[in-house]
Design a protein around this motif. Structure first.
Motif, PDB file in Angstrom:
ATOM      1  N   UNK A 262      -2.760   0.187 -14.242  1.00 56.84           N
ATOM      2  CA  UNK A 262      -2.464  -0.415 -14.101  1.00 56.84           C
ATOM      3  C   UNK A 262      -0.959  -0.386 -13.161  1.00 56.84           C
ATOM      4  N   UNK A 263      -0.392   0.336 -14.040  1.00 55.73           N
ATOM      5  CA  UNK A 263       0.908   0.654 -13.668  1.00 55.73           C
ATOM      6  C   UNK A 263       1.000   0.314 -12.414  1.00 55.73           C
ATOM      7  N   UNK A 264       0.464   1.411 -11.283  1.00 59.95           N
ATOM      8  CA  UNK A 264       0.422   1.678  -9.730  1.00 59.95           C
ATOM      9  C   UNK A 264      -0.104   0.068  -8.987  1.00 59.95           C
ATOM     10  N   UNK A 265      -1.510  -0.270 -10.047  1.00 59.68           N
ATOM     11  CA  UNK A 265      -1.481  -1.625  -9.060  1.00 59.68           C
ATOM     12  C   UNK A 265      -0.659  -2.504  -9.255  1.00 59.68           C
ATOM     13  N   UNK A 266       0.404  -2.464 -10.263  1.00 62.27           N
ATOM     14  CA  UNK A 266       1.131  -3.922 -10.851  1.00 62.27           C
ATOM     15  C   UNK A 266       2.833  -3.662  -9.829  1.00 62.27           C
ATOM     16  N   UNK A 267       3.073  -2.926  -9.235  1.00 54.93           N
ATOM     17  CA  UNK A 267       4.304  -2.310  -9.465  1.00 54.93           C
ATOM     18  C   UNK A 267       5.349  -2.962  -9.275  1.00 54.93           C
ATOM     19  N   UNK A 268       4.802  -4.553  -7.798  1.00 49.42           N
ATOM     20  CA  UNK A 268       5.538  -4.842  -7.053  1.00 49.42           C
ATOM     21  C   UNK A 268       6.252  -6.105  -8.089  1.00 49.42           C
ATOM     22  N   UNK A 269       5.542  -6.738  -8.989  1.00 53.36           N
ATOM     23  CA  UNK A 269       6.063  -7.240  -9.854  1.00 53.36           C
ATOM     24  C   UNK A 269       6.618  -6.401 -11.041  1.00 53.36           C
ATOM     25  N   UNK A 270       6.295  -5.219 -11.703  1.00 53.76           N
ATOM     26  CA  UNK A 270       7.216  -4.630 -12.899  1.00 53.76           C
ATOM     27  C   UNK A 270       8.401  -4.183 -12.178  1.00 53.76           C
ATOM     28  N   UNK A 271       8.537  -4.060 -10.627  1.00 49.94           N
ATOM     29  CA  UNK A 271       9.927  -3.864 -10.121  1.00 49.94           C
ATOM     30  C   UNK A 271      10.629  -4.472 -10.278  1.00 49.94           C
ATOM     31  N   UNK A 272      10.373  -5.826 -10.551  1.00 48.21           N
ATOM     32  CA  UNK A 272      11.194  -7.280 -10.090  1.00 48.21           C
ATOM     33  C   UNK A 272      11.609  -7.686 -11.462  1.00 48.21           C
ATOM     34  N   UNK A 273      10.775  -7.565 -12.821  1.00 49.75           N
ATOM     35  CA  UNK A 273      11.686  -7.414 -13.928  1.00 49.75           C
ATOM     36  C   UNK A 273      11.643  -6.564 -14.893  1.00 49.75           C
ATOM     37  N   UNK A 274      11.533  -5.603 -14.844  1.00 50.84           N
ATOM     38  CA  UNK A 274      11.816  -4.749 -15.617  1.00 50.84           C
ATOM     39  C   UNK A 274      12.505  -2.872 -15.355  1.00 50.84           C
ATOM     40  N   UNK A 275      13.866  -3.200 -16.354  1.00 49.46           N
ATOM     41  CA  UNK A 275      14.791  -2.269 -15.337  1.00 49.46           C
ATOM     42  C   UNK A 275      13.887  -0.687 -15.798  1.00 49.46           C
ATOM     43  N   UNK A 276      12.767  -1.107 -17.250  1.00 48.28           N
ATOM     44  CA  UNK A 276      12.579   0.872 -17.204  1.00 48.28           C
ATOM     45  C   UNK A 276      11.902   0.957 -16.015  1.00 48.28           C
TER      46      UNK A 276
ATOM     47  N   UNK B 193       0.468  -1.496   0.102  1.00 46.74           N
ATOM     48  CA  UNK B 193      -0.325   0.179   0.399  1.00 46.74           C
ATOM     49  C   UNK B 193       0.968   1.218  -0.272  1.00 46.74           C
ATOM     50  N   UNK B 194       1.935   1.157   1.193  1.00 46.09           N
ATOM     51  CA  UNK B 194       2.803   2.361   0.479  1.00 46.09           C
ATOM     52  C   UNK B 194       3.944   2.435  -0.108  1.00 46.09           C
ATOM     53  N   UNK B 195       4.130   1.499  -1.091  1.00 49.81           N
ATOM     54  CA  UNK B 195       4.488   2.143  -2.814  1.00 49.81           C
ATOM     55  C   UNK B 195       3.726   1.999  -3.441  1.00 49.81           C
TER      56      UNK B 195
END
Length: 67
Positions: free
Chosen positions: A42-56, A18-20
């Motif tokens: 979309x980008x806000x709700x998926x932030x943990x997964x995207x943070x792990x897999x996407x450098x950009x 929730x903080x992220x």
């Protein structure tokens, strides 16, 4: 029944998520992403997964957190 330690870990994960979510949503305008509302959600709700897999995404996430 969930043990005390498991409950604490789950609580920490929920608070972190929730903080992220909140920090990214607030700083979204500092990113290079399109200002589309649907993309923002979309980008806000998926932030943990995207943070792990996407450098950009990681770079843009850092931009969003600065402020």
């Amino acid at each position: 029944m969930i043990g005390f330690i498991q409950a604490v870990v789950i609580g920490i994960l929920i608070v972190t998520y929730i903080g992220g979510l909140w920090k990214f949503w607030q700083g979204y305008n500092r990113t290079n992403f399109q200002p589309s509302f649907l993309q923002r959600i979309s980008l806000t709700l998926l932030w943990p997964a995207l943070l792990i897999v996407n450098k950009s995404y990681r770079k843009n996430f850092q931009k969003a957190l600065r402020g």
